[in-house]
Motif scaffolding. Structure first.
Motif, short mmCIF file in Angstrom:
data_model
loop_
_atom_site.label_atom_id
_atom_site.label_comp_id
_atom_site.label_asym_id
_atom_site.label_seq_id
_atom_site.Cartn_x
_atom_site.Cartn_y
_atom_site.Cartn_z
N THR A 167 0.83 -1.21 0.00
CA THR A 167 0.00 0.00 0.00
C THR A 167 0.86 1.26 0.00
O THR A 167 0.65 2.17 -0.82
CB THR A 167 -0.95 0.00 1.22
OG1 THR A 167 -1.70 -1.23 1.21
CG2 THR A 167 -1.90 1.17 1.17
N ILE A 168 1.83 1.31 0.88
CA ILE A 168 2.68 2.51 0.98
C ILE A 168 3.56 2.65 -0.26
O ILE A 168 3.75 3.75 -0.78
CB ILE A 168 3.53 2.48 2.27
CG1 ILE A 168 2.65 2.37 3.51
CG2 ILE A 168 4.44 3.70 2.35
CD1 ILE A 168 1.66 3.50 3.69
N ALA A 169 4.11 1.53 -0.77
CA ALA A 169 4.96 1.60 -1.96
C ALA A 169 4.18 2.10 -3.17
O ALA A 169 4.69 2.89 -3.98
CB ALA A 169 5.57 0.23 -2.26
N THR A 170 2.93 1.67 -3.30
CA THR A 170 2.11 2.13 -4.42
C THR A 170 1.82 3.62 -4.29
O THR A 170 1.89 4.36 -5.27
CB THR A 170 0.80 1.32 -4.50
OG1 THR A 170 1.14 -0.07 -4.68
CG2 THR A 170 -0.06 1.77 -5.67
N ALA A 171 1.50 4.07 -3.08
CA ALA A 171 1.22 5.49 -2.86
C ALA A 171 2.45 6.36 -3.13
O ALA A 171 2.37 7.34 -3.87
CB ALA A 171 0.72 5.72 -1.42
N ILE A 172 3.58 5.98 -2.56
CA ILE A 172 4.81 6.75 -2.77
C ILE A 172 5.23 6.67 -4.24
O ILE A 172 5.64 7.68 -4.84
CB ILE A 172 5.93 6.25 -1.84
CG1 ILE A 172 5.59 6.57 -0.39
CG2 ILE A 172 7.28 6.87 -2.22
CD1 ILE A 172 6.53 5.94 0.62
N GLY A 173 5.13 5.48 -4.82
CA GLY A 173 5.48 5.31 -6.22
C GLY A 173 4.63 6.16 -7.14
O GLY A 173 5.13 6.73 -8.12
N TYR A 174 3.35 6.25 -6.84
CA TYR A 174 2.45 7.09 -7.65
C TYR A 174 2.89 8.55 -7.61
O TYR A 174 3.00 9.21 -8.64
CB TYR A 174 1.01 6.96 -7.12
CG TYR A 174 0.00 7.73 -7.93
CD1 TYR A 174 -0.70 7.11 -8.96
CD2 TYR A 174 -0.26 9.07 -7.67
CE1 TYR A 174 -1.63 7.80 -9.71
CE2 TYR A 174 -1.19 9.78 -8.42
CZ TYR A 174 -1.87 9.14 -9.44
OH TYR A 174 -2.79 9.84 -10.19
N VAL A 175 3.16 9.03 -6.40
CA VAL A 175 3.58 10.42 -6.24
C VAL A 175 4.91 10.67 -6.96
O VAL A 175 5.06 11.66 -7.68
CB VAL A 175 3.69 10.79 -4.73
CG1 VAL A 175 4.36 12.13 -4.54
CG2 VAL A 175 2.32 10.76 -4.08
N LEU A 176 5.86 9.76 -6.80
CA LEU A 176 7.16 9.93 -7.47
C LEU A 176 7.03 9.82 -8.99
O LEU A 176 7.69 10.55 -9.72
CB LEU A 176 8.16 8.91 -6.94
CG LEU A 176 8.60 9.09 -5.48
CD1 LEU A 176 9.51 7.95 -5.05
CD2 LEU A 176 9.27 10.43 -5.26
N HIS A 177 6.18 8.90 -9.43
CA HIS A 177 6.01 8.71 -10.87
C HIS A 177 5.46 9.98 -11.53
O HIS A 177 6.01 10.48 -12.50
CB HIS A 177 5.09 7.53 -11.16
CG HIS A 177 4.86 7.28 -12.61
ND1 HIS A 177 5.78 6.64 -13.40
CD2 HIS A 177 3.82 7.60 -13.43
CE1 HIS A 177 5.33 6.59 -14.64
NE2 HIS A 177 4.13 7.16 -14.68
N TYR A 178 4.34 10.47 -10.98
CA TYR A 178 3.70 11.63 -11.59
C TYR A 178 4.32 12.96 -11.14
O TYR A 178 4.11 13.99 -11.78
CB TYR A 178 2.20 11.62 -11.31
CG TYR A 178 1.50 10.55 -12.11
CD1 TYR A 178 1.36 10.67 -13.49
CD2 TYR A 178 1.03 9.40 -11.50
CE1 TYR A 178 0.74 9.68 -14.23
CE2 TYR A 178 0.41 8.40 -12.23
CZ TYR A 178 0.27 8.55 -13.60
OH TYR A 178 -0.33 7.56 -14.34
#
Length: 192
Positions: free
Chosen positions: A50-61
């Motif tokens: 959950t946290i990796a997806t959230a952080i990854g989303y923010v970093l990706h976009y």
């Protein structure tokens, strides 16, 4: 709201990371001998996923897309996941030494759990919003917990069962996993 409900049902049952996408098989088979260990692994995977997806989303976009370096997303997700696993390992060592010891080598192996990386990448590929990505990741992890707990319960019962010698341990485990996977195929027409 019905869109989120579809994502939830799909993540848990229809497109279960273990049974439909075949991700996270290593911990599914390796940590499913006992229910309590499987549950501990499930919670650790839930937190990291959950946290990796959230952080990854923010970093990706926030970084990769503006600088047009989307090709770095896999490396970026791996770094985020590895950092989170280290955090989980430190916390478990202090909070629950027994769970830390029972997870053993499988705890650091969460870093290489392809289910976590797969879910984070799928959320980006499906072009989910931030909220939908986090909901998708959390309920994909719930699907992982469901799969690993069902399998752990079956394996505990198989320890007591009179299984023919050639089928003991790994063979009956694979047969049980296959039957469980076939059972989840029954959900395949539920959500498109």
């Amino acid at each position: 709201m019905s869109g989120l409900l579809l994502v939830i049902v799909s993540a848990i049952f229809v497109n279960n990371v273990v049974f439909a996408r075949f991700l996270g098989i290593c911990p599914y088979l390796g940590v499913s001998r006992k229910l309590d260990t499987a549950l501990g692994m499930g919670f650790a995977v839930t937190f990291v996923m959950t946290i990796a997806t959230a952080i990854g989303y923010v970093l990706h976009y926030g970084i990769l897309v503006p600088f047009k370096i989307e090709f770095m997303q896999t490396i970026m997700f791996i770094l985020v996941i590895a950092s989170l696993v280290q955090l989980v390992e430190i916390v478990l060592k202090k909070v629950s030494k027994s769970l830390y010891n029972s997870l053993g080598i499988f705890l650091p192996l969460i870093t290489t759990n392809c289910a976590i990386l797969g879910v984070a990448l799928i959320a980006i590929q499906e072009d989910y919003s931030f909220v939908t990505s986090v909901v998708f990741a959390f309920f994909s992890a719930m699907g992982f917990i469901l799969a690993i707990l069902l399998f752990a319960g079956i394996r505990e019962k198989l320890e007591e069962a009179d299984v023919p010698k050639p089928f003991k341990n790994v063979p009956i485990g694979f047969i049980s996993a296959a039957i469980l996977s076939l059972a989840f195929m029954g959900f395949s027409g539920l959500v498109k």
